[in-house]
Every structure is written in C-alpha cells, then in structure tokens.
Design an enzyme around this catalytic site. Structure first.
Site, short mmCIF file in Angstrom:
data_model
loop_
_atom_site.label_atom_id
_atom_site.label_comp_id
_atom_site.label_asym_id
_atom_site.label_seq_id
_atom_site.Cartn_x
_atom_site.Cartn_y
_atom_site.Cartn_z
N ASN A 1 0.82 -1.22 0.00
CA ASN A 1 0.00 0.00 0.00
C ASN A 1 0.85 1.26 0.00
O ASN A 1 0.43 2.30 -0.53
CB ASN A 1 -0.93 0.01 1.21
CG ASN A 1 -2.02 -1.04 1.11
OD1 ASN A 1 -2.40 -1.45 0.01
ND2 ASN A 1 -2.51 -1.49 2.25
N ASP B 1 1.85 1.17 -9.72
CA ASP B 1 0.50 0.61 -9.66
C ASP B 1 0.50 -0.87 -10.03
O ASP B 1 -0.34 -1.63 -9.54
CB ASP B 1 -0.42 1.39 -10.61
CG ASP B 1 -1.86 0.95 -10.50
OD1 ASP B 1 -2.34 0.80 -9.37
OD2 ASP B 1 -2.51 0.76 -11.55
N ASP C 1 2.76 -3.00 -7.03
CA ASP C 1 2.26 -3.18 -5.67
C ASP C 1 1.67 -4.57 -5.44
O ASP C 1 1.89 -5.19 -4.39
CB ASP C 1 1.26 -2.08 -5.29
CG ASP C 1 0.10 -1.99 -6.28
OD1 ASP C 1 -0.03 -2.84 -7.17
OD2 ASP C 1 -0.70 -1.02 -6.15
N ARG D 1 2.29 -10.24 -3.17
CA ARG D 1 2.49 -11.68 -3.29
C ARG D 1 3.90 -12.08 -2.88
O ARG D 1 4.11 -13.15 -2.31
CB ARG D 1 2.19 -12.12 -4.73
CG ARG D 1 0.72 -12.00 -5.11
CD ARG D 1 0.45 -12.54 -6.49
NE ARG D 1 0.97 -11.66 -7.53
CZ ARG D 1 0.32 -10.62 -8.03
NH1 ARG D 1 -0.88 -10.31 -7.57
NH2 ARG D 1 0.86 -9.88 -8.99
N ASP E 1 -5.74 0.14 -3.63
CA ASP E 1 -5.24 0.26 -5.00
C ASP E 1 -6.28 0.90 -5.91
O ASP E 1 -5.99 1.87 -6.63
CB ASP E 1 -4.84 -1.12 -5.53
CG ASP E 1 -4.28 -1.05 -6.94
OD1 ASP E 1 -5.06 -1.18 -7.90
OD2 ASP E 1 -3.06 -0.87 -7.09
N HIS E 2 -7.50 0.39 -5.87
CA HIS E 2 -8.54 0.92 -6.75
C HIS E 2 -8.98 2.32 -6.33
O HIS E 2 -9.38 3.13 -7.16
CB HIS E 2 -9.73 -0.03 -6.80
CG HIS E 2 -9.47 -1.28 -7.56
ND1 HIS E 2 -9.31 -1.30 -8.93
CD2 HIS E 2 -9.31 -2.57 -7.17
CE1 HIS E 2 -9.08 -2.54 -9.35
NE2 HIS E 2 -9.07 -3.32 -8.29
N ASP F 1 -6.45 4.54 -7.80
CA ASP F 1 -6.66 4.59 -9.25
C ASP F 1 -7.82 5.51 -9.61
O ASP F 1 -7.78 6.22 -10.62
CB ASP F 1 -6.95 3.18 -9.79
CG ASP F 1 -5.71 2.31 -9.80
OD1 ASP F 1 -4.59 2.86 -9.73
OD2 ASP F 1 -5.86 1.07 -9.87
#
Length: 398
Positions: free
Chosen positions: A57, A99, A102, A107, A120-121, A124
């Site tokens: 994040n 973007d 991340d 993972r 994230d979204h 965005d």
C-alpha cells in the site's frame, strides 16, 4: 426514513459486513498483449528494486504521489492548460509502474489482503481524473469542452469497469485497455508534446498531413482524431463489453439485470450535473479558467463514488447509489441553470461561483479523507494488519 437509513448504512460498515472479508478472493483478467508479453517482464524486474519491508500500500501511495506532483507542476507552469511548458511523462510512467508492482510486492511478501485491493482501486479512481488535467495540458486543450470531454470519457470508463467488477467479481481488462495501452499512449503524447510543443495537436490537419483523407474534414485538428478514437474505444467497445459481462453474470446468478442497469443512474447523475454546470451560459468555470479546480473537485467526488463500489464488492453490501458529495454538484448545476431555464437573474457571480467551487473542493477533500481513514482503520483492525507497514514477523518469515 427507510431510504435515509440505507443511505447512512452505505456510508459505513459494521462487524457483519467485515465478516464477509473472510470470503475475499481477488479476481482479474488482463488480455492485453502489451502487458502479458512485454510489460510483465519489466514489472517483474522493477519489483526487485523495492525492499521487502516496504508495504504494497505504501508503494501504491507513492505512485499516486507522482500523479499529484504532475498536477502541481501543471498548476504552477501550465495553469492555462495550453502552454508551452514542461511535460512529465516520467511521472505518469512511474505511477503506472508502481501501480502494477504493488500487487507483485504483496504476493512477494505474503501480505495480500482485501485492503490492498480497496486501497489500489481507490488511488486509481483519484488518479484517472487527476491525470485528465495533465493530459489536457499535454494536448494544449486549455479550459475548454475538449478537456471536459476527455475527463468524462476517462471517468465513465473507470466507473463501468468498477460496476462490472461488483457484479462479476472480476476486474476485466481487455486486449486494449486504459491502465496499459491508455497510459502508454498518454506517455507517448507527452513525449511528443515535450519535443514538438502542445500546439501541434491543435493544428489543422491540412497543415500537418498532405493529402488529408477524403473522409476527414481538412479543418479538423489532430486532437479531434484523438478524441474520436477515445470516444469510440469507450462508447463502442468498453461500455457494451461491460454491460454484456454484467448481463451474463446476472443471468448465471439469477439476479435482476434491470436492477444492475439502474445502478448506472449514479454515473448518469454525476455526468449530467457536471455537464449542466460547466455548459451553462451563467457559469464562469471555463470563462475564468477554473477548470483545474473543477476537475480536482469532481475527481475527489468520483474517488468516493468508485471506492464505495469496491468497498461494497468486498463486504457484500448493496450497491451504493448515492454519496453526500454529489449534493453540492447537483446544487451547482441547479444554481447556474435557474437563470437559463426560468429567465431569471443570475444567482451566482464570477466571484461567488469561484468561492462556492473552492468550498466544495475543501468539503470534498475533508469528507473523503475522514471517510477513507475510517474505512482503512476498520479494515486494519479487523484483519489485524497495518496499512502502510509490514509487520516484522511477516518480513522475517518471508
């Protein structure tokens, strides 16, 4: 009263909603050949430069920071959105890189979570509208309807993808999509503007190419072709595909497709109010060159709208149809159009409209920030994680 209660419930989340995070499973399909056969290797290489102690994040937030830097640069050097002035494709490219990195970092460190998708979204959603300011400056559009058209197309495309993900559970990116080819194309346009100057895009085609194809009016500009291409990509390809995918999802899950379509009322209300406000002959947003402030304001409002949809998707809540941040947008559209439709004296002067817009921006930023912090804290408390920091035990085990 019942509608009011549903509205309040949509703004906040309870313990029962958070329990649904246990069923979280991220789903995404990216069919872009550029992403799968070229940029994937670049992103795998780039993630190695990030230390394992850096939270995904935090990478996302740093990427959004590059967008903010670009916007501030435009405000300082190219406030008329015409130029000439410096253009910063590096900032947009770094945002795109961060973007896409991340998720790989999540993972890589074993820290994937529902908060990561929401964060994230959410970033965005802010960057797509803020980036419209940078694109307008790169193309030398000025404070015009051209700039507004690009803003609206970008926002509508993002909303449709978010609406589609809510119903299908999958973020679908087609063979030609905004996050990959769109960003790459914008970077190329910025590079050309930096070399040739933004005035290139406003030159008539007869001055740029010879001969001009017969089916294209010779007095058109290059930016007309770019706008038509973006319009076709969004209206003729992206929107029908999203609607079709939602239709299939509703059919397979025995849900009402009509109700799903009715949820597009939110973006319709948002778009119509924005258009009526800036197009009113009694509005001074374009005349007094306040389009940047207008874009940043409605950009924050859209960030709230889109993030609420993702939040509802993650917590299995009903689709959020409204947000309080839409109210001042509706009022602005009404105040500037009352003189037009009722043959009355103007209600807002140039100065009062500017201060109203400035107050709207301040209200939107404060309301969005407080709400975002509330949601992030609720997620972190429930999931026992930290938003911007990886616990030592996770790093050690990795």
């Amino acid at each position: 009263m019942e509608t009011f209660v549903r509205f309040i419930q949509a703004e906040y989340i309870g313990d029962a909603d958070l329990q649904n995070l246990h069923h979280y499973k991220y789903g995404a399909i990216d069919k872009s050949p550029v992403a799968n056969y070229i940029l994937k290797y670049y992103w795998n290489w780039a993630v190695e430069f990030f230390p394992r102690w850096m939270a995904p994040n935090l990478i996302t937030l740093c990427g959004l920071g590059f967008v903010f830097i670009n916007v501030l640069s435009v405000i300082y050097w190219i406030s008329d959105l015409v130029g000439p002035g410096p253009h910063f494709p590096v900032g947009l490219w770094l945002y795109s890189t961060f973007d896409n990195v991340d998720g790989k970092q999540a993972r890589r460190t074993g820290t994937s979570s529902p908060l990561g998708e929401l964060f994230d979204h959410g970033c965005d959603a802010l960057s797509c509208s803020f980036g419209a300011v940078v694109l307008a400056a790169a193309l030398g559009l000025g404070h015009t309807y051209y700039a507004a058209a690009f803003l609206l197309l970008i926002i509508v495309a993002f909303y449709m993808s978010t609406w589609e993900e809510y119903h299908t559970g999958v973020l679908y990116l087609g063979y030609f999509n905004g996050p990959t080819e769109g960003v790459l194309g914008a970077c190329i346009l910025m590079i050309i503007s930096a070399i040739k100057g933004p005035g290139l895009w406003m030159d008539e085609l007869r001055n740029v190419m010879n001969p001009v194809p017969e089916f294209i009016p010779p007095d058109w500009c290059l930016v007309d072709l770019i706008l038509i291409f973006v319009f076709f990509s969004v209206v003729a390809l992206h929107i029908p595909n999203s609607i079709y995918n939602v239709y299939i999802a509703c059919r397979d899950e025995n849900k009402s497709f009509r109700i799903a379509v009715s949820q597009l009322f939110t973006i319709a209300l948002y778009s119509v109010c924005g258009y009526l406000w800036i197009s009113s002959p009694h509005s001074y947003i374009l005349k007094d060159k306040h389009f940047i402030l207008f874009t940043l304001t409605v950009g924050v409002v859209f960030g709230r709208i889109a993030t609420k949809i993702i939040l509802a998707h993650l917590t299995k809540k009903p689709f959020p149809m409204y947000t309080v941040l839409l109210v001042p947008l509706f009022i602005g559209a009404v105040l500037t159009n009352i003189p037009k439709f009722f043959n009355a004296a103007p209600i807002l002067s140039s100065t009062s409209e500017y201060y109203y817009l400035l107050a709207y921006f301040g209200f939107a930023v404060v309301a969005y920030t407080r709400w975002a912090i509330y949601i992030i804290n609720k997620f972190c408390e429930f999931l026992n994680i930290n938003c911007l920091r990886i616990p030592f035990s996770v790093k050690k085990d990795d």
